[in-house]
Design a protein around this motif. Structure first.
Motif, PDB file in Angstrom:
ATOM      1  N   MET A   1       0.980  -1.214  -0.029  1.00 25.08           N
ATOM      2  CA  MET A   1       0.000  -0.023   0.107  1.00 25.08           C
ATOM      3  C   MET A   1       0.985   1.323  -0.082  1.00 25.08           C
ATOM      4  N   GLU A   2       1.871   1.109   0.930  1.00 26.94           N
ATOM      5  CA  GLU A   2       2.934   2.579   1.037  1.00 26.94           C
ATOM      6  C   GLU A   2       3.263   2.727  -0.285  1.00 26.94           C
TER       7      GLU A   2
ATOM      8  N   PHE B   1       2.319   1.633  -3.604  1.00 24.55           N
ATOM      9  CA  PHE B   1       1.395   2.117  -4.532  1.00 24.55           C
ATOM     10  C   PHE B   1       0.926   3.480  -4.357  1.00 24.55           C
ATOM     11  N   ILE B   2       0.517   3.854  -3.180  1.00 26.44           N
ATOM     12  CA  ILE B   2       0.217   5.254  -2.903  1.00 26.44           C
ATOM     13  C   ILE B   2       1.260   6.182  -2.872  1.00 26.44           C
TER      14      ILE B   2
END
Lengths: 481, 419
Positions: free
Chosen positions: A329-330, A332-333
């Motif tokens: 998530m880190e 990707f964001i």
């Protein structure tokens, strides 16, 4: 019940689960009395085992190293560490977060798994809780000696004073003092309260008057009456409910140390649950690391069975995957958010000068636990030991990667740097393991390492008419296609 | 649980009461009428159709979370080899069996405009925004057009619904088939597949949340978004299960479910109310504290004008009131009290989604800081909810309401909740 024995059932595989009947958690079909005998004899044995003594001496040696270095640090100043601009937060905070993380499994096992009615927790909760407390002691040491003027460390607490000076309530570092302090005290009370019936058992069995006195004081006049048990159970439930949010809050606040800042790589909203998952992950890895040798050495294989180890490995797989989810998530964001500093921070982690640390972290934390998809790996002692140690290494590196990579290269390339630990850094980390193991070995020797009364509550009542584990085992195992 | 009473199920208890089965079409019809009424109202209102699209997204997402929560609930029950929930497992199974075709059908009013490139809701679908020569050109969007583009978006949406449909089919098919063959290997198979399916589910829920909700403001981002939605889907699905169970019981069905199971469902509800608060606080706290403009936009708008009060409504209704409300054991074991909180949480689950989606409508319509409430918002939400509940009930009459030959059914029937 004590005195009557039944043929022990050795070598039962209780990891299989035929849907329907529940597989026994405690093996060898012992009576209550035999379980008491088995656990208490470790504490009552007048002989000091050589292996224990050698391990203890080694641990104390490293503890001595830690203490001497702390004295050296106080006399000289924090410059003895590798902390240097731009990386002013080096190994001390890495070690702090690492040890706080280790200290998460115990209270999770004793509080959350209790509320979730996971009976298997009873075999491992006692020493996991002990481990929690010792890990928090190690954790508290590092910020404690990092304050600079250590003789003013009490300024961490908001004490009224004539100078009207208060700590900065807006600083997450102060919240840490409260969060870790609350956690340590509740965990300690929980651990101690749970131990009272067992301490009373040791008191009642004690032959030497001094032992009787010592354990007598510790057991607070426990008589085992129905009323005492009733209050004990109520208090246990209440403490479990109070400790449950604490399991989340401690590492949440630790994550705030980083995440409330504006530094790329530190500031991201998933940090709180991600840190909590990581803490449970590393905590369980440490429990496996300690449980495997302890159960072998003290002959507790019938209480801490392969099923318990397998379940812990499943928790490691689950939490390791949550950590992997957070990493992705880190990443990707960071890309999706479009902030080029954030993007740089992550590219720098993966491909910059600390790539070696980043990939150590990913391979230990995300890839290693995936082997636990296979039952063969979950139930193999050598494989789980290697994996658990790798997870511990990986989780230390995770904190190193987070702390150091973001600080070493921030917004301004002219102020970039590369962090070098000093020998004091390295020896203090090793020394903290000395502190941890010293306390843990003392615990094994003087306190009941298994929650005797709780284990008895999940044993099949040893009646000859009771279905024996061997019969459960011989039931047809469904094939899975 | 040796000292609990073992129950035996009568034939009648395992079937859906005939009254419920006959009521189901009426409930579905009622839902449809409400949605059509909302649509009619939309035609008669200025900007009504734009409003309708946003309101439909809000209502649909709120109920989609119920279905997704039921799906993950099933996965979790299998992966934990849970015994207590077996007796009521058909309820979530019936909810998820609506994925094909009805949830997908209900998704069409969102999906078809996307396919047609309609930019009312997802403004970034406008190709002009990534065209450097256009006055609408947006550099930030251009940078992420590799992800946010129409083709990939449609592909992902198809993939999410496909994954969820297949997952639901797998669990329902095996569970129902076990009624006939009583094969314990089916239980093992579901247990084994549930673990990897949880990972698939986590990723699909997260990215669906990014796509359908977070991209309403394509500049804004938050890594915790998926976890936030997960908390909401657990709350809403457990509430729905409680209400469906009670509804069926009111007509004499599923009498084997008692306070012991309600107590556990209530505990789950309580736990996830708390968990939602934890995640919502984490997201708010970190964005507020760091105060970085590109992140604070989300809260800044929801903290100004009328939306500030709306946010307080969410805070109190979704967390601060139900938390003490659900603490007591008596409340979780009492039918009326638990039903009250289940309805309450469903309403505030809707408020949560309203709070996520509708400020963008206010912005779009240029209503500034006003809460752009219209009765059709509630009509659509109610209509879709009635539709989901009615369809679930009409599915339920096709098979037994109890997994008759699940190996852990006896344990579930004898289950006793000690604390």
């Amino acid at each position: 019940m004590a005195g009557k024995t039944y043929a022990p059932l050795k070598g039962i595989d209780n990891t299989g689960d035929v849907p329907g009947p529940r597989t026994p958690l405690i093996l060898e079909n012992k009576t209550y009395g035999q379980i008491t005998e088995q656990v208490c004899s470790v504490v009552e044995d007048p002989k000091v085992h050589r292996t224990w003594l050698l391990s203890f001496m080694a641990a104390v040696t490293f503890l001595g190293v830690l203490f001497s270095l702390i004295v050296y640090l106080i006399v000289t100043g924090v410059g003895v560490w590798g902390n240097q601009i731009p990386v002013a937060w080096g190994w001390p905070i890495v070690n702090f977060v690492f040890w706080v993380g280790i200290g998460h499994a115990g209270t999770l096992i004793s509080a959350i798994l209790f509320l979730l009615r996971q009976d298997w927790r009873t075999s491992i909760n006692r020493f996991a809780e002990a481990m929690t407390i010792f890990a928090v002691v190690c954790a508290g040491t590092f910020p404690g000696i990092h304050v600079g003027r250590i003789w003013l460390a009490y300024w961490l607490f908001p004490l009224p004073n004539q100078m009207l000076m208060w700590p900065n309530f807006r600083s997450p570092l102060l919240w840490d003092v409260f969060a870790v302090g609350t956690y340590a005290s509740v965990s300690l009370v929980f651990w101690y309260m749970g131990m009272i019936p067992d301490l009373a058992t040791i008191r009642d069995r004690a032959r030497h008057p001094l032992r009787r006195l010592g354990y007598g004081i510790l057991s607070l006049g426990w008589r085992g009456s129905a009323r005492a048990w009733h209050r004990y159970e109520r208090a246990y439930l209440l403490l479990a409910a109070l400790a449950t949010p604490l399991v989340l809050s401690v590492h949440t606040v630790v994550s705030f140390d980083f995440a409330v800042s504006q530094l790329p790589g530190w500031h991201t909203t998933i940090f709180p649950p991600y840190f909590v998952a990581g803490a449970i992950f590393s905590g369980f890895a440490m429990v496996v690391t300690l449980a495997v040798p302890a159960r072998a050495f003290y002959g507790m294989r019938n209480i801490i069975t392969m099923r318990h180890l397998e379940n812990m490995n499943k928790v490691i797989l689950a939490t390791g995957s949550m950590v992997g989810y957070a990493y992705s998530m880190e990443f990707f964001i960071a890309w999706y958010g479009g902030n080029k500093y954030e993007q740089f921070a992550f590219m720098n982690r993966a491909f910059g000068p600390y790539a070696w640390a980043y990939w150590t972290m990913v391979s230990c934390n995300v890839i290693t636990p995936q082997i636990f998809w296979f039952k063969k790996c979950r139930t193999s002692i050598p494989i789980m030991m290697v994996a658990a140690i790798l997870v511990n290494v990986g989780m230390w590196f995770e904190r190193f990667v987070i702390t150091v990579t973001s600080l070493a290269r921030d917004f301004l390339p002219s102020s970039w740097g590369y962090f070098h630990p000093t020998i004091v850094d390295i020896l203090m980390l090793i020394g903290s393991f000395g502190l941890f193991f010293t306390l843990f070995l003392l615990f094994l020797r003087f306190l009941p390492m298994i929650a005797i009364s709780e284990v008895k509550s999940v044993m099949p009542f040893p009646k000859p008419t009771q279905k024996q584990p061997s019969e459960v085992e011989s039931a047809p195992v469904p094939s899975v296609n | 649980m040796a000292h609990a009473h073992t129950q035996t199920l009568t034939e009648e208890q395992t079937r859906l009461p005939a009254r419920v089965a006959s009521l189901a079409p009426g409930i579905i019809f009622g839902g449809l009428v409400l949605i059509l009424a909302a649509l009619g109202w939309a035609f008669a209102t200025e900007d009504g159709l734009v409003h309708f699209q946003y309101a439909y997204l809000t209502g649909f997402m709120a109920w989609l979370m119920v279905a997704l929560g039921s799906l993950i609930f099933l996965c979790l029950q299998h992966v934990f080899r849970a015994g207590w929930s077996v007796g009521m497992r058909r309820i979530p199974e019936m909810i998820v069996s609506n994925f094909w075709p009805w949830i997908i059908v209900a998704f069409m009013p969102i999906f078809i405009p996307i396919c047609m490139g309609d930019t009312t809701v997802y403004k970034w679908l406008d190709p002009a925004m990534v065209n450097p020569t256009s006055p609408l050109f947006d550099q930030i969007l251009a940078n992420k057009s590799g992800y946010l583009n129409k083709g990939f978006f449609i592909g992902r949406l198809v993939a999410y619904f496909g994954i969820w449909t297949l997952m639901a089919r797998f669990f329902v098919k095996n569970s129902v088939a076990q009624d006939a063959d009583g094969d314990p290997a089916r239980t093992r198979r579901m247990e084994m597949r549930a673990a990897p399916l949880i990972m698939v589910f986590a990723l699909s829920l997260t990215f669906a949340g990014f796509d359908l909700l977070m991209s309403l403001d394509p500049h804004w981002f938050s890594t915790i978004w998926g976890v936030y939605l997960f908390a909401g889907c657990m709350i809403s699905s457990v509430s729905s299960m409680i209400l469906l169970l009670m509804f069926i019981q009111n007509f004499g069905g599923m009498k084997h479910i008692g306070p012991e199971q309600y107590s556990d469902l209530g505990k789950l509800l309580f736990a996830f109310v708390f968990f939602w608060g934890y995640i919502a606080f984490s997201q708010y706290m970190l964005i507020w504290y760091a105060n970085i403009p590109e992140e604070t936009t989300f809260f800044h708008f929801r903290q100004a004008g009328e939306w500030a009060n709306f946010s307080l409504l969410l805070l109190f209704g979704h967390l601060l009131l139900p938390f003490p409300g659900l603490l007591s054991r008596h409340i979780k074991r009492g039918r009326k009290t638990l039903a009250f909180w289940a309805i309450w949480m469903l309403v505030f689950h809707f408020v949560d989604f309203y709070w996520m989606v509708m400020p963008y409508l206010a912005k779009k319509l240029g209503h500034g800081m006003e809460v752009v409430f219209h009765p059709m918002d509630v009509l659509i939400w109610l209509g879709l909810g009635l539709g989901l509940f009615g369809l679930t009930l009409s599915r339920a009459k096709r098979q037994s309401m109890v997994p008759l030959r699940d190996p852990r059914l006896p344990e579930s029937l004898a289950f006793e909740n000690y604390y």
